[in-house]
Design a protein around this motif. Structure first.
Motif, short mmCIF file in Angstrom:
data_model
loop_
_atom_site.label_atom_id
_atom_site.label_comp_id
_atom_site.label_asym_id
_atom_site.label_seq_id
_atom_site.Cartn_x
_atom_site.Cartn_y
_atom_site.Cartn_z
N GLY A 1 0.81 -1.21 0.00
CA GLY A 1 0.00 0.00 0.00
C GLY A 1 0.84 1.26 0.00
N PHE A 2 1.92 1.27 0.78
CA PHE A 2 2.81 2.43 0.80
C PHE A 2 3.48 2.63 -0.55
N GLY A 3 3.90 1.51 -1.16
CA GLY A 3 4.55 1.60 -2.46
C GLY A 3 3.63 2.17 -3.51
N GLU A 4 2.38 1.70 -3.52
CA GLU A 4 1.42 2.19 -4.50
C GLU A 4 1.06 3.64 -4.24
N ALA A 5 0.89 4.01 -2.98
CA ALA A 5 0.53 5.39 -2.64
C ALA A 5 1.61 6.37 -3.08
N LEU A 6 2.88 6.02 -2.85
CA LEU A 6 3.97 6.92 -3.23
C LEU A 6 4.17 6.93 -4.74
N ALA A 7 4.03 5.78 -5.38
CA ALA A 7 4.24 5.72 -6.83
C ALA A 7 3.29 6.64 -7.57
N GLY A 8 2.06 6.76 -7.07
CA GLY A 8 1.08 7.58 -7.74
C GLY A 8 1.37 9.06 -7.67
N ILE A 9 2.12 9.48 -6.67
CA ILE A 9 2.36 10.91 -6.46
C ILE A 9 3.81 11.31 -6.68
N TRP A 10 4.72 10.34 -6.73
CA TRP A 10 6.15 10.62 -6.79
C TRP A 10 6.56 11.47 -7.98
N PRO A 11 6.05 11.22 -9.21
CA PRO A 11 6.48 12.06 -10.33
C PRO A 11 6.19 13.55 -10.10
N GLN A 12 5.08 13.86 -9.46
CA GLN A 12 4.76 15.26 -9.17
C GLN A 12 5.73 15.84 -8.14
N VAL A 13 6.01 15.05 -7.11
CA VAL A 13 6.93 15.52 -6.07
C VAL A 13 8.33 15.73 -6.64
N ARG A 14 8.78 14.76 -7.41
CA ARG A 14 10.13 14.85 -7.99
C ARG A 14 10.24 16.05 -8.93
N ALA A 15 9.20 16.32 -9.72
CA ALA A 15 9.22 17.45 -10.63
C ALA A 15 9.27 18.77 -9.86
N ALA A 16 8.54 18.85 -8.75
CA ALA A 16 8.55 20.08 -7.95
C ALA A 16 9.91 20.32 -7.31
N VAL A 17 10.53 19.25 -6.80
CA VAL A 17 11.87 19.39 -6.21
C VAL A 17 12.86 19.86 -7.28
N ASP A 18 12.79 19.27 -8.48
CA ASP A 18 13.68 19.69 -9.58
C ASP A 18 13.44 21.14 -9.96
N GLU A 19 12.18 21.53 -10.03
CA GLU A 19 11.83 22.89 -10.41
C GLU A 19 12.34 23.92 -9.40
N PHE A 20 12.15 23.61 -8.12
CA PHE A 20 12.48 24.58 -7.08
C PHE A 20 13.96 24.59 -6.72
N ARG A 21 14.68 23.51 -7.03
CA ARG A 21 16.08 23.42 -6.58
C ARG A 21 17.01 24.12 -7.58
N ASP A 22 16.93 25.46 -7.57
CA ASP A 22 17.71 26.27 -8.49
C ASP A 22 18.82 27.05 -7.79
N ASN A 23 18.98 26.78 -6.49
CA ASN A 23 20.01 27.48 -5.71
C ASN A 23 20.68 26.53 -4.74
N ASN A 24 20.73 25.23 -5.13
CA ASN A 24 21.31 24.18 -4.28
C ASN A 24 20.62 24.14 -2.91
#
Length: 272
Positions: free
Chosen positions: A110-133
């Protein structure tokens, strides 16, 4: 909700920062407008909301989180759920295991499925915001704590060029097998802080020996004092206070101690 400016320069554990992460975890339960207004009060100028529907057979409607971006810090907080909604799910030992991040061990399906469904959004936000290390932090309460821990694991074991500066969880259930627990604990020494409030029932599930906790426990005793370990004898006596036959009963210590405000109150007390 108490407003505070988060110190975005911090990189190590303090009780005050733990309180900030607890408030961030609590904020995940609020509506989008409240999240955005509070983010501004805390000194963050960018916000992304994450939502995905949770598929059967698990009794959750969706997975929610948000990511805040600031000049020096990024925080992702995952929303949790009520103990009664997790009881049957966390006690179910019939679901197959889900491969752990980077091939490290196994996690609850259940944890794996819950995170898999939202992880691409989270990862994209971290990439977008991480512009100053910026430093990267994950936090969550209850189910959200399990997802925060696994998000840190995915970031580290699958993309090792980025390791979260800190992972703070509150009332987190057991999430993974012994292999991933050991690998995660070794990788996140002085980065992971797992808070358990006295008789909170959720950290006692899913059952051992199939599932294990990561280390770095911060145990809150019945008086609200934080300990870096739970003493075996005195800890058992302490946890016996207030127990009822049904730890999931609404008036039981098992449920009362799980509420997010119980964690926030204890951390506020330990500021003094």
């Amino acid at each position: 909700m108490t407003s505070t400016v988060i110190d975005q320069k911090i990189t190590s554990y303090t009780v005050r920062h733990a309180l900030c992460m607890a408030r961030a975890a609590d904020l995940a339960y609020k509506d989008e407008r409240t999240v955005e207004a509070t983010a501004h009060d805390w000194g963050f100028d960018r916000v992304r909301h994450h939502l995905t529907e949770f598929r059967p057979p698990f009794p959750l409607e969706d997975t929610q989180a948000y990511t805040l971006g600031g000049e020096s810090m990024i925080i992702t907080a995952f929303r949790g759920t009520e103990p009664a909604e997790l009881r049957d799910w966390l006690s179910d030992s019939t679901t197959p295991p889900w491969p752990g991040p980077g091939g490290k061990g196994y996690i609850h399906y259940g944890f794996g499925e819950a995170l898999a469904g939202i992880w691409p959004q989270v990862r994209a936000a971290v990439d977008e915001f991480r512009d100053n290390n910026q430093t990267v932090w994950f936090t969550g309460h209850s189910l959200g704590g399990a997802l925060a821990m696994l998000a840190g694991a995915r970031l580290h074991f699958e993309e090792p060029h980025v390791t979260a500066t800190g992972v703070y969880t509150f009332g987190q259930p057991r999430t993974c097998d012994r292999l991933l627990s050991q690998a995660f604990s070794a990788a996140f020494t002085d980065r992971m802080y797992r808070f358990v409030n006295n008789n909170d029932i959720v950290p006692q599930l899913p059952p051992e020996p199939a599932f294990h906790h990561v280390s770095a426990l911060r145990y809150i005793d019945s008086q609200g004092t934080i300990h870096s370990t739970m003493p075996v004898i005195s800890g058992l006596f302490d946890r016996a206070k207030g127990l009822t036959a049904d730890a999931f009963a609404p008036a039981s210590d098992g449920v009362r101690d799980h509420f997010m405000n119980a964690y926030i109150n204890a951390l506020e007390k330990n500021q003094n």
